[in-house]
Write an enzyme that holds these catalytic residues in place. Structure first.
Site, mmCIF file in Angstrom:
data_model
loop_
_atom_site.group_PDB
_atom_site.id
_atom_site.type_symbol
_atom_site.label_atom_id
_atom_site.label_comp_id
_atom_site.label_asym_id
_atom_site.label_seq_id
_atom_site.Cartn_x
_atom_site.Cartn_y
_atom_site.Cartn_z
ATOM 1 N N GLU A 1 0.827 -1.193 0.000
ATOM 2 C CA GLU A 1 0.000 0.000 0.000
ATOM 3 C C GLU A 1 0.874 1.261 0.000
ATOM 4 O O GLU A 1 1.833 1.362 0.764
ATOM 5 C CB GLU A 1 -0.894 -0.038 1.241
ATOM 6 C CG GLU A 1 -1.940 1.038 1.333
ATOM 7 C CD GLU A 1 -2.839 0.838 2.542
ATOM 8 O OE1 GLU A 1 -3.866 1.522 2.613
ATOM 9 O OE2 GLU A 1 -2.500 0.002 3.415
ATOM 10 N N CYS B 1 -5.939 -3.335 1.841
ATOM 11 C CA CYS B 1 -5.741 -3.465 3.282
ATOM 12 C C CYS B 1 -7.033 -3.588 4.082
ATOM 13 O O CYS B 1 -7.606 -4.660 4.188
ATOM 14 C CB CYS B 1 -4.889 -2.299 3.796
ATOM 15 S SG CYS B 1 -4.148 -2.613 5.429
ATOM 16 N N LEU C 1 20.857 -10.839 29.533
ATOM 17 C CA LEU C 1 20.325 -12.177 29.778
ATOM 18 C C LEU C 1 20.291 -12.476 31.270
ATOM 19 O O LEU C 1 21.300 -12.334 31.952
ATOM 20 C CB LEU C 1 21.176 -13.228 29.064
ATOM 21 C CG LEU C 1 20.998 -13.360 27.554
ATOM 22 C CD1 LEU C 1 22.080 -14.260 26.980
ATOM 23 C CD2 LEU C 1 19.625 -13.913 27.218
ATOM 24 N N SER C 2 19.131 -12.893 31.756
ATOM 25 C CA SER C 2 19.014 -13.279 33.155
ATOM 26 C C SER C 2 19.003 -14.793 33.318
ATOM 27 O O SER C 2 19.143 -15.293 34.427
ATOM 28 C CB SER C 2 17.737 -12.699 33.751
ATOM 29 O OG SER C 2 16.601 -13.282 33.149
ATOM 30 N N GLY C 3 18.798 -15.532 32.239
ATOM 31 C CA GLY C 3 18.721 -16.980 32.321
ATOM 32 C C GLY C 3 17.309 -17.500 32.455
ATOM 33 O O GLY C 3 17.087 -18.709 32.455
ATOM 34 N N LYS D 1 -9.289 3.256 -2.603
ATOM 35 C CA LYS D 1 -9.645 2.499 -1.403
ATOM 36 C C LYS D 1 -11.056 2.885 -0.959
ATOM 37 O O LYS D 1 -11.400 4.065 -0.891
ATOM 38 C CB LYS D 1 -8.634 2.797 -0.289
ATOM 39 C CG LYS D 1 -8.704 1.881 0.918
ATOM 40 C CD LYS D 1 -7.528 2.132 1.859
ATOM 41 C CE LYS D 1 -7.489 1.153 3.014
ATOM 42 N NZ LYS D 1 -6.304 1.348 3.888
ATOM 43 N N ASP E 1 11.899 -15.394 29.943
ATOM 44 C CA ASP E 1 11.630 -14.153 29.216
ATOM 45 C C ASP E 1 12.805 -13.750 28.336
ATOM 46 O O ASP E 1 12.678 -13.589 27.123
ATOM 47 C CB ASP E 1 11.301 -13.027 30.198
ATOM 48 C CG ASP E 1 9.954 -13.215 30.861
ATOM 49 O OD1 ASP E 1 9.155 -14.008 30.345
ATOM 50 O OD2 ASP E 1 9.704 -12.580 31.887
ATOM 51 N N SER E 2 13.975 -13.561 28.968
ATOM 52 C CA SER E 2 15.141 -13.142 28.192
ATOM 53 C C SER E 2 15.584 -14.235 27.223
ATOM 54 O O SER E 2 16.106 -13.947 26.136
ATOM 55 C CB SER E 2 16.290 -12.746 29.118
ATOM 56 O OG SER E 2 16.699 -13.835 29.911
#
Length: 589
Positions: free
Chosen positions: A48, A178, A305-307, A117, A310-311
């Site tokens: 678009e 779209c 990185l926390s281990g 559109k 999430d990370s």
């Protein structure tokens, strides 16, 4: 004898277009035509507003934006790369002094149709009606007089403008733009009933979690047999539609669209051309991350990185991006993993506090109070992010390389980052994604992370064991799901109210409630017989970790007890060694 179908190869593309970058956008459009023709496509559709860029915003109020768009279109119509292929490009067009978001479809230096559109997007990130007007004349066209620069190339004075479809020698093509796909009255429904077999949809839509699945489902419902393929068999479409009797009945009385007839065929003589298989699109976040990096002009990403899961999920997205692009080392030149200790920085911050206040805060396991414990955890979390930005900005400088790194977050809103790829993703989806990465990329180290208990790890170990486990996990074990953040209710006894103060607040709530929900029933009592004070009430406030662990180990209805600190409450002077009893119950309160 097996019937041989008519095979059609179509091309769609997503380009790295920039708002108002007309020269750069032209170059990328021409390259897409080269690649489409090299792959045997007879129809090429772009995104678009690809000529000017989608996000021009109030530049759409300036006449220069329309002028430069026509100049780019003139280059495309004349370019050798755009010959012998139906071209479908997106650009703004001013018609009768009204701006429209349009598709311009042309073939061999002739414009076939300008299709405006018809349904604009005005929610979430979009305010299209600020710049454009929707075309409201259904199945109608009118004459559009071309600019002279276009007339000189196409030798056309005017072309159709409006709601029409393209009829080739072998099929019929209809265009959506779209938002028209997402609307309840999608334009492809009426077009399908009038015999349109191929639908195209040029979209400038932003990336969003699960949006690809929704879009594909919408396309499936609209196009039936033509979903997600580059090469399609027209005979498959026709056989399928003819087998749906309700479709045939509706088709027989459907109003007709204006048809733009063109002496051109999309299909060739290669009856044995294989039909394409569906594309894999579950790595969309990785592609989005790469596009973000590429547009930012930075040298790579920096992920603290926390281990935890999430990370690790963010790291997996980065890994999948590198796997797809094969750019991990070339992007940043920095080893993938650096071990950075933050103890010195934390000690420095605490030193500033101790020097000013003449006090040294302690963790709970070392004899400190709740406020000390929370403050020390927050210091670690904030210092970690401060150091992350320091290393992100100077890591490449330390190696004699230009640029910096973008800091990636991992869902914690208190640790704001440049980009947070999982900011809106649930834990359930994250765990599913980790399983996918284990299977897809064979990252066996993720197995331990997947099965590990969730913990922020901001408190020291207690006798070698984790002292801190995420409260959410313990609440799930206990079956307490509905009242984590509500107010606490306590009953009145002997005209006196005892407030549950385990959350550090002093809220009381009385009155009759008719809801029947599971929760924690708490009771305050004293071991001093002379006082003999006891109260029982409903607790929706956060329960201390030690007690919650005890509750989790018992079944519903079983009571556990522990000492409770009621410092600061209005009964502190009365209660000696107060005790909190609690049990998991289902009760009407």
């Amino acid at each position: 004898m097996k019937k041989m179908g008519r095979k059609v190869t179509l091309a769609t593309c997503t380009l790295n277009q920039w708002a108002m970058d007309f020269e750069g956008n032209l170059s990328r459009i021409l390259q897409s035509f080269q690649e489409a023709k090299a792959l045997g496509a007879k129809y090429r559709m772009g995104p678009e507003l690809e000529i000017c860029g989608y996000g021009c915003n109030d530049h759409f109020h300036e006449s220069d934006t329309f002028l430069h768009s026509w100049q780019v279109l003139a280059e495309l119509i004349h370019a050798p790369e755009c010959q012998d292929i139906i071209a479908d490009v997106g650009m703004p067009v001013m018609h009768k002094n009204v701006a429209y978001n349009c598709r311009v479809i042309f073939l061999n230096k002739k414009i076939l149709l300008i299709r405006p559109k018809m349904i604009l997007c005005n929610d979430f990130n979009y305010r299209e009606s600020r710049w454009f007007t929707a075309w409201k004349r259904v199945r109608e066209t009118e004459e559009f007089y071309l600019p002279r620069m276009i007339q000189d190339i196409t030798l056309q004075l005017k072309v159709p403008f409006g709601d029409a479809v393209i009829s080739t020698l072998d099929t019929c093509i209809g265009s959506e733009i779209c938002e028209e796909l997402w609307n309840l009255q999608s334009r492809h429904i009426d077009m399908a009933l009038d015999g349109v077999e191929i639908f195209t949809n040029g979209s400038g839509s932003h990336h969003e979690l699960r949006k690809a699945y929704v879009r594909v489902d919408l396309i499936k419902s609209g196009t039936m047999k033509t979903v997600n393929v580059a090469t399609i068999d027209l005979e498959d479409i026709r056989a399928y539609r003819n087998s749906v009797r309700s479709y045939c009945e509706q088709n027989s009385r459907a109003p007709a669209f204006p048809r733009i007839h063109v002496d051109y065929a999309l299909s060739g003589d290669d009856y044995f051309l294989p039909v394409s298989q569906p594309f894999e699109f579950n790595l969309g976040p990785a592609l989005w991350l790469w596009d973000y990096l590429r547009r930012s002009g930075q040298g790579g990403f920096f992920l603290p990185l926390s281990g935890g899961i999430d990370s690790s999920s963010v790291a997996c997205i980065v890994h999948s991006m590198c796997h797809l692009m094969s750019m991990c080392c070339r992007t940043s030149g920095v080893p993938f993993h650096l071990s950075i200790g933050i103890d010195t920085a934390v000690a420095g911050v605490l030193g500033v506090f101790s020097a000013a206040m003449k006090l040294v805060p302690k963790f709970k396991v070392h004899g400190g109070g709740m406020r000390e414990n929370l403050a020390l955890q927050n210091v670690q979390a904030r210092v970690r992010m401060v150091l992350a930005y320091l290393f992100a900005q100077l890591s490449l400088w330390a190696r004699g390389r230009p640029g910096g790194l973008l800091v990636l977050g991992s869902a914690n809103v208190d640790e704001a980052a440049d980009v947070n790829p999982i900011g809106g993703i649930s834990k359930t989806d994250l765990r599913s994604f980790i399983r996918f990465c284990i299977q897809r990329f064979k990252i066996t180290a993720l197995e331990g992370i997947y099965s590990a208990p969730p913990t922020a790890e901001l408190e020291p170990l207690r006798e070698g064991q984790l002292a801190q486990t995420d409260e959410v996990k313990r609440l799930q074990k206990a079956g307490i799901t509905n009242h984590e953040q509500g107010t606490s209710q306590s009953a009145k006894n002997q005209q006196g109210t005892i407030t549950n103060n385990s959350s550090g607040t002093n809220n009381s709530h009385t009155g009759n409630q008719s809801s029947f929900t599971p929760g924690v029933m708490v009771a305050l009592a004293t071991e001093e017989e002379a006082v003999n004070t006891r109260a029982t009430g409903w607790s929706a406030a956060p329960i201390s970790g030690h007690l919650l662990d005890k509750i989790s180990a018992h079944g519903p209805g079983q009571t556990v007890s522990m000492q409770m600190d009621v410092s600061g409450s209005d009964v502190e002077h009365k209660l000696k060694r107060p005790k909190l009893s609690a049990s998991l119950v289902s009760s009407e309160v």
